[in-house]
Design a protein around this motif. Structure first.
Motif, PDB file in Angstrom:
ATOM      1  N   ARG A 115      -3.077 118.080 -19.465  1.00 23.17           N
ATOM      2  CA  ARG A 115      -3.532 118.218 -21.354  1.00 23.17           C
ATOM      3  C   ARG A 115      -2.465 118.235 -21.730  1.00 23.17           C
ATOM      4  N   SER A 116      -1.363 117.838 -20.730  1.00 22.31           N
ATOM      5  CA  SER A 116      -0.368 117.290 -21.573  1.00 22.31           C
ATOM      6  C   SER A 116      -0.249 115.545 -22.281  1.00 22.31           C
ATOM      7  N   ARG A 117      -0.355 114.645 -21.026  1.00 19.03           N
ATOM      8  CA  ARG A 117      -0.671 113.805 -21.008  1.00 19.03           C
ATOM      9  C   ARG A 117      -1.601 113.310 -21.967  1.00 19.03           C
ATOM     10  N   ALA A 118      -3.059 113.957 -21.705  1.00 23.50           N
ATOM     11  CA  ALA A 118      -3.757 114.292 -23.061  1.00 23.50           C
ATOM     12  C   ALA A 118      -3.667 114.504 -24.430  1.00 23.50           C
ATOM     13  N   GLU A 119      -2.708 115.513 -24.703  1.00 24.91           N
ATOM     14  CA  GLU A 119      -1.964 115.429 -26.049  1.00 24.91           C
ATOM     15  C   GLU A 119      -3.067 117.102 -26.228  1.00 24.91           C
ATOM     16  N   ASP A 120      -3.621 117.343 -24.976  1.00 18.91           N
ATOM     17  CA  ASP A 120      -4.971 118.697 -25.575  1.00 18.91           C
ATOM     18  C   ASP A 120      -4.325 119.184 -25.666  1.00 18.91           C
ATOM     19  N   HIS A 121      -3.598 119.584 -26.811  1.00 18.32           N
ATOM     20  CA  HIS A 121      -3.151 121.276 -27.313  1.00 18.32           C
ATOM     21  C   HIS A 121      -4.486 122.270 -27.241  1.00 18.32           C
ATOM     22  N   ARG A 122      -6.005 122.533 -27.611  1.00 16.67           N
ATOM     23  CA  ARG A 122      -6.528 123.142 -27.471  1.00 16.67           C
ATOM     24  C   ARG A 122      -6.567 123.709 -26.023  1.00 16.67           C
ATOM     25  N   SER A 123      -6.963 123.284 -25.579  1.00 19.89           N
ATOM     26  CA  SER A 123      -7.121 123.462 -23.489  1.00 19.89           C
ATOM     27  C   SER A 123      -6.049 123.751 -23.262  1.00 19.89           C
ATOM     28  N   LEU A 124      -4.533 123.400 -23.765  1.00 24.94           N
ATOM     29  CA  LEU A 124      -3.200 123.571 -22.969  1.00 24.94           C
ATOM     30  C   LEU A 124      -2.978 125.286 -23.472  1.00 24.94           C
ATOM     31  N   GLU A 125      -3.204 125.577 -24.920  1.00 30.40           N
ATOM     32  CA  GLU A 125      -3.027 127.110 -25.182  1.00 30.40           C
ATOM     33  C   GLU A 125      -4.900 128.339 -25.096  1.00 30.40           C
ATOM     34  N   THR A 183      -9.932 123.453 -13.126  1.00 31.66           N
ATOM     35  CA  THR A 183      -9.108 123.416 -14.313  1.00 31.66           C
ATOM     36  C   THR A 183     -10.270 123.737 -15.626  1.00 31.66           C
ATOM     37  N   ALA A 184     -11.161 123.803 -15.005  1.00 28.92           N
ATOM     38  CA  ALA A 184     -12.577 124.932 -16.530  1.00 28.92           C
ATOM     39  C   ALA A 184     -12.395 126.489 -15.839  1.00 28.92           C
ATOM     40  N   SER A 185     -12.047 126.580 -14.921  1.00 25.86           N
ATOM     41  CA  SER A 185     -11.923 128.375 -14.369  1.00 25.86           C
ATOM     42  C   SER A 185     -10.156 129.020 -15.074  1.00 25.86           C
ATOM     43  N   LEU A 186      -9.235 127.609 -15.221  1.00 27.77           N
ATOM     44  CA  LEU A 186      -7.548 128.115 -15.764  1.00 27.77           C
ATOM     45  C   LEU A 186      -8.195 128.213 -17.421  1.00 27.77           C
ATOM     46  N   ALA A 187      -8.583 127.140 -18.080  1.00 28.04           N
ATOM     47  CA  ALA A 187      -9.100 127.143 -19.639  1.00 28.04           C
ATOM     48  C   ALA A 187     -10.303 127.635 -19.988  1.00 28.04           C
TER      49      ALA A 187
END
Ligand SMILES: Cc1cc2nc3c(=O)[nH]c(=O)nc-3n(C[C@H](O)[C@H](O)[C@H](O)COP(=O)(O)OP(=O)(O)OC[C@H]3O[C@@H](n4cnc5c(N)ncnc54)[C@H](O)[C@@H]3O)c2cc1C
Length: 190
Positions: A115-125, A183-187
């Protein structure tokens, strides 16, 4: 000592929640009497509940953990801490427990790295809360195992090793066997 920055938010978050869960269990152990004000127990539960509020709420500390990763360049230091704990464990139960902690933390950090490499901030939050709680459990299990090895070697005391085994067996089933799309479960659960 790079791990101290993320460990600060992680420790406050994990221990605050554990204090509430532990006090709730203690009240229950007393049965109906545990609910009665005169015993002093309800006050202990109320006092424990302040920890995950004034130490920083779970959501806010989870977001702070993301900020810590920006400040320190990721969470490799936490994985290294778990690996150091694993390296000192000679007891088979503790080797197994720390291996579980490492696998669990490794999976979370893989998710975080993607998620960090993709700069996917919404998913990270969205996943920060679940990530923090999983990392907190993994680091806690590793540190408990390290202590347990010391207690076995220096004092011949089994108690901490038994606690580590129990935590590994009961607390990690959910984390070690995530659904196929972890990964989906985490989000979603975050
Ligand atoms: C008994 C007591 C003593 C205190 N003593 C002190 C003190 O001495 N000094 C001091 O500085 N403070 C003190 N506090 C304040 C305490 O630090 C705050 O209550 C605490 O930080 C939570 O902030 P808040 O009350 O503004 O709640 P809020 O920040 O409004 O949070 C409410 C809810 O929203 C969630 N939330 C907030 N922001 C986000 C976000 N960005 N994303 C997702 N969810 C979010 C939180 O997780 C929480 O569930 C004390 C509080 C209590 C209860």
């Amino acid at each position: 000592m790079k791990e101290l920055r993320p460990l600060t938010s992680l420790t406050k978050l994990t221990t605050g929640r554990m204090a509430v869960a532990a006090m709730s269990e203690i009240l229950e152990a007393f049965g109906g009497a545990g609910y009665v004000e005169d015993t002093g127990l309800p006050m202990l539960l109320r006092d424990a509940q302040v920890l995950p509020i004034w130490e920083g709420t779970t959501n806010v500390l989870s977001l702070d953990l993301l900020r810590a990763s920006e400040e320190t360049g990721g969470f490799d230091s936490l994985l290294a801490l778990i690996q150091r704990c694993r390296a000192v464990c000679a007891d088979e139960r503790l080797k197994e427990a720390t291996a579980l902690a490492e696998v669990s933390a490794g999976r979370v950090l893989e998710w975080f790295g993607q998620r960090s490499r993709a700069e996917d901030h919404r998913s990270l939050e969205a996943g920060a809360r679940r990530m923090a709680m999983t990392l907190g459990q993994a680091v806690g299990l590793a540190l408990l195992s390290e202590h347990a090895q010391w207690a076995l070697t220096c004092e011949g005391n089994e108690r901490a090793a038994l606690a580590a085994s129990r935590l590994a067996a009961e607390g990690f089933g959910r984390l070690i066997d995530p659904p196929a799309d972890a990964t989906a479960s985490l989000a979603l659960d975050g």
